[in-house]
Design a protein around this motif. Sequence first.
Motif, PDB file in Angstrom:
ATOM      1  N   ALA A   1       0.834  -1.206   0.000  1.00 17.48           N
ATOM      2  CA  ALA A   1       0.000   0.000   0.000  1.00 17.48           C
ATOM      3  C   ALA A   1       0.864   1.250   0.000  1.00 17.48           C
ATOM      4  CB  ALA A   1      -0.946  -0.006   1.201  1.00 17.48           C
ATOM      5  N   ALA A   2       1.971   1.209   0.725  1.00 11.98           N
ATOM      6  CA  ALA A   2       2.906   2.339   0.710  1.00 11.98           C
ATOM      7  C   ALA A   2       3.484   2.516  -0.690  1.00 11.98           C
ATOM      8  CB  ALA A   2       4.017   2.112   1.727  1.00 11.98           C
ATOM      9  N   ALA A   3       3.813   1.424  -1.334  1.00  8.72           N
ATOM     10  CA  ALA A   3       4.345   1.483  -2.703  1.00  8.72           C
ATOM     11  C   ALA A   3       3.315   2.085  -3.656  1.00  8.72           C
ATOM     12  CB  ALA A   3       4.757   0.091  -3.170  1.00  8.72           C
ATOM     13  N   ARG A   4       2.073   1.696  -3.508  1.00  3.78           N
ATOM     14  CA  ARG A   4       1.011   2.255  -4.361  1.00  3.78           C
ATOM     15  C   ARG A   4       0.851   3.753  -4.117  1.00  3.78           C
ATOM     16  NH1 ARG A   4      -1.387  -2.620  -3.082  1.00  3.78           N
ATOM     17  NH2 ARG A   4      -2.644  -1.710  -1.423  1.00  3.78           N
ATOM     18  N   ARG A   5       0.953   4.169  -2.867  1.00  3.14           N
ATOM     19  CA  ARG A   5       0.799   5.589  -2.536  1.00  3.14           C
ATOM     20  C   ARG A   5       1.826   6.444  -3.290  1.00  3.14           C
ATOM     21  NH1 ARG A   5       0.986   8.093   3.567  1.00  3.14           N
ATOM     22  NH2 ARG A   5      -0.747   6.635   3.877  1.00  3.14           N
ATOM     23  N   PHE A   6       3.035   5.912  -3.444  1.00  2.00           N
ATOM     24  CA  PHE A   6       4.101   6.669  -4.103  1.00  2.00           C
ATOM     25  C   PHE A   6       4.366   6.211  -5.535  1.00  2.00           C
ATOM     26  CE2 PHE A   6       4.895   7.380   0.396  1.00  2.00           C
ATOM     27  CZ  PHE A   6       5.046   8.758   0.405  1.00  2.00           C
ATOM     28  N   ASP A   7       3.559   5.268  -6.015  1.00  2.00           N
ATOM     29  CA  ASP A   7       3.693   4.749  -7.373  1.00  2.00           C
ATOM     30  C   ASP A   7       5.109   4.226  -7.636  1.00  2.00           C
ATOM     31  OD1 ASP A   7       2.642   4.041  -9.853  1.00  2.00           O
ATOM     32  OD2 ASP A   7       3.272   5.931 -10.777  1.00  2.00           O
ATOM     33  N   VAL A   8       5.577   3.404  -6.698  1.00  2.00           N
ATOM     34  CA  VAL A   8       6.873   2.745  -6.825  1.00  2.00           C
ATOM     35  C   VAL A   8       6.679   1.253  -6.553  1.00  2.00           C
ATOM     36  CG1 VAL A   8       8.197   4.796  -6.160  1.00  2.00           C
ATOM     37  CG2 VAL A   8       7.506   3.165  -4.407  1.00  2.00           C
ATOM     38  N   SER A   9       7.731   0.485  -6.752  1.00  2.00           N
ATOM     39  CA  SER A   9       7.643  -0.958  -6.525  1.00  2.00           C
ATOM     40  C   SER A   9       7.737  -1.283  -5.033  1.00  2.00           C
ATOM     41  CB  SER A   9       8.755  -1.682  -7.280  1.00  2.00           C
ATOM     42  OG  SER A   9      10.010  -1.367  -6.717  1.00  2.00           O
ATOM     43  N   VAL A  10       7.198  -2.434  -4.675  1.00  2.00           N
ATOM     44  CA  VAL A  10       7.299  -2.905  -3.284  1.00  2.00           C
ATOM     45  C   VAL A  10       8.770  -3.100  -2.901  1.00  2.00           C
ATOM     46  CG1 VAL A  10       6.683  -4.749  -1.673  1.00  2.00           C
ATOM     47  CG2 VAL A  10       4.993  -3.910  -3.308  1.00  2.00           C
ATOM     48  N   PRO A  11       9.600  -3.690  -3.775  1.00  2.00           N
ATOM     49  CA  PRO A  11      11.014  -3.823  -3.404  1.00  2.00           C
ATOM     50  C   PRO A  11      11.704  -2.484  -3.136  1.00  2.00           C
ATOM     51  CG  PRO A  11      10.515  -5.309  -5.203  1.00  2.00           C
ATOM     52  CD  PRO A  11       9.310  -4.434  -5.012  1.00  2.00           C
ATOM     53  N   ALA A  12      11.294  -1.418  -3.826  1.00  2.00           N
ATOM     54  CA  ALA A  12      11.884  -0.100  -3.583  1.00  2.00           C
ATOM     55  C   ALA A  12      11.563   0.372  -2.171  1.00  2.00           C
ATOM     56  CB  ALA A  12      11.385   0.907  -4.613  1.00  2.00           C
ATOM     57  N   VAL A  13      10.320   0.185  -1.750  1.00  2.00           N
ATOM     58  CA  VAL A  13       9.908   0.573  -0.396  1.00  2.00           C
ATOM     59  C   VAL A  13      10.632  -0.292   0.629  1.00  2.00           C
ATOM     60  CG1 VAL A  13       7.970   0.668   1.220  1.00  2.00           C
ATOM     61  CG2 VAL A  13       7.669   1.457  -1.136  1.00  2.00           C
ATOM     62  N   THR A  14      10.647  -1.586   0.402  1.00  2.00           N
ATOM     63  CA  THR A  14      11.294  -2.517   1.320  1.00  2.00           C
ATOM     64  C   THR A  14      12.770  -2.184   1.490  1.00  2.00           C
ATOM     65  OG1 THR A  14       9.750  -4.262   0.689  1.00  2.00           O
ATOM     66  CG2 THR A  14      11.797  -4.959   1.747  1.00  2.00           C
ATOM     67  N   LYS A  15      13.437  -1.905   0.389  1.00  2.00           N
ATOM     68  CA  LYS A  15      14.869  -1.607   0.423  1.00  2.00           C
ATOM     69  C   LYS A  15      15.168  -0.360   1.261  1.00  2.00           C
ATOM     70  CE  LYS A  15      18.704  -0.489  -2.653  1.00  2.00           C
ATOM     71  NZ  LYS A  15      19.109  -0.307  -4.046  1.00  2.00           N
ATOM     72  N   LEU A  16      14.398   0.706   1.057  1.00  2.00           N
ATOM     73  CA  LEU A  16      14.677   1.940   1.795  1.00  2.00           C
ATOM     74  C   LEU A  16      14.279   1.840   3.268  1.00  2.00           C
ATOM     75  CD1 LEU A  16      13.978   4.925  -0.612  1.00  2.00           C
ATOM     76  CD2 LEU A  16      16.131   4.139   0.327  1.00  2.00           C
ATOM     77  N   VAL A  17      13.170   1.182   3.552  1.00  2.00           N
ATOM     78  CA  VAL A  17      12.772   1.032   4.962  1.00  2.00           C
ATOM     79  C   VAL A  17      13.789   0.149   5.688  1.00  2.00           C
ATOM     80  CG1 VAL A  17      11.016   0.120   6.528  1.00  2.00           C
ATOM     81  CG2 VAL A  17      10.325   1.480   4.551  1.00  2.00           C
ATOM     82  N   SER A  18      14.248  -0.900   5.036  1.00  2.00           N
ATOM     83  CA  SER A  18      15.270  -1.762   5.645  1.00  2.00           C
ATOM     84  C   SER A  18      16.572  -1.007   5.853  1.00  2.00           C
ATOM     85  CB  SER A  18      15.507  -2.997   4.773  1.00  2.00           C
ATOM     86  OG  SER A  18      14.352  -3.798   4.729  1.00  2.00           O
ATOM     87  N   ALA A  19      16.957  -0.171   4.890  1.00  2.00           N
ATOM     88  CA  ALA A  19      18.169   0.636   5.028  1.00  2.00           C
ATOM     89  C   ALA A  19      18.032   1.618   6.185  1.00  2.00           C
ATOM     90  CB  ALA A  19      18.460   1.377   3.729  1.00  2.00           C
ATOM     91  N   LEU A  20      16.851   2.195   6.339  1.00  2.00           N
ATOM     92  CA  LEU A  20      16.598   3.101   7.455  1.00  2.00           C
ATOM     93  C   LEU A  20      16.752   2.368   8.786  1.00  2.00           C
ATOM     94  CD1 LEU A  20      15.662   5.918   8.455  1.00  2.00           C
ATOM     95  CD2 LEU A  20      13.303   5.098   8.204  1.00  2.00           C
ATOM     96  N   GLU A  21      16.183   1.172   8.867  1.00  2.00           N
ATOM     97  CA  GLU A  21      16.310   0.371  10.090  1.00  2.00           C
ATOM     98  C   GLU A  21      17.779   0.059  10.382  1.00  2.00           C
ATOM     99  OE1 GLU A  21      12.227  -2.185  10.492  1.00  2.00           O
ATOM    100  OE2 GLU A  21      13.609  -2.807   8.902  1.00  2.00           O
TER     101      GLU A  21
END
Length: 77
Positions: A21-41
Amino acid sequence: MDKLRALHYFVAAAEEGSLSAAARRFDVSVPAVTKLVSALERELGVKLLDRSTQGLALTARGAQYLEHCIPLLAQLA
């Protein structure tokens, strides 16, 4: 890492309860969201989200971080 984008993705994932859902909100791929959130963690050295097949849940540290991120992102907007 684009920390500002990672913060936006984290907040969206927390609010939506879903990485997709976060990926859809920003019109990006799920892996893109996962990668940045994981990097933030990794950068923070804490787990912000518990991931499961039922969705996402904020950890205690994630909830605290979210409380700080929302007003900061609003000020930047």
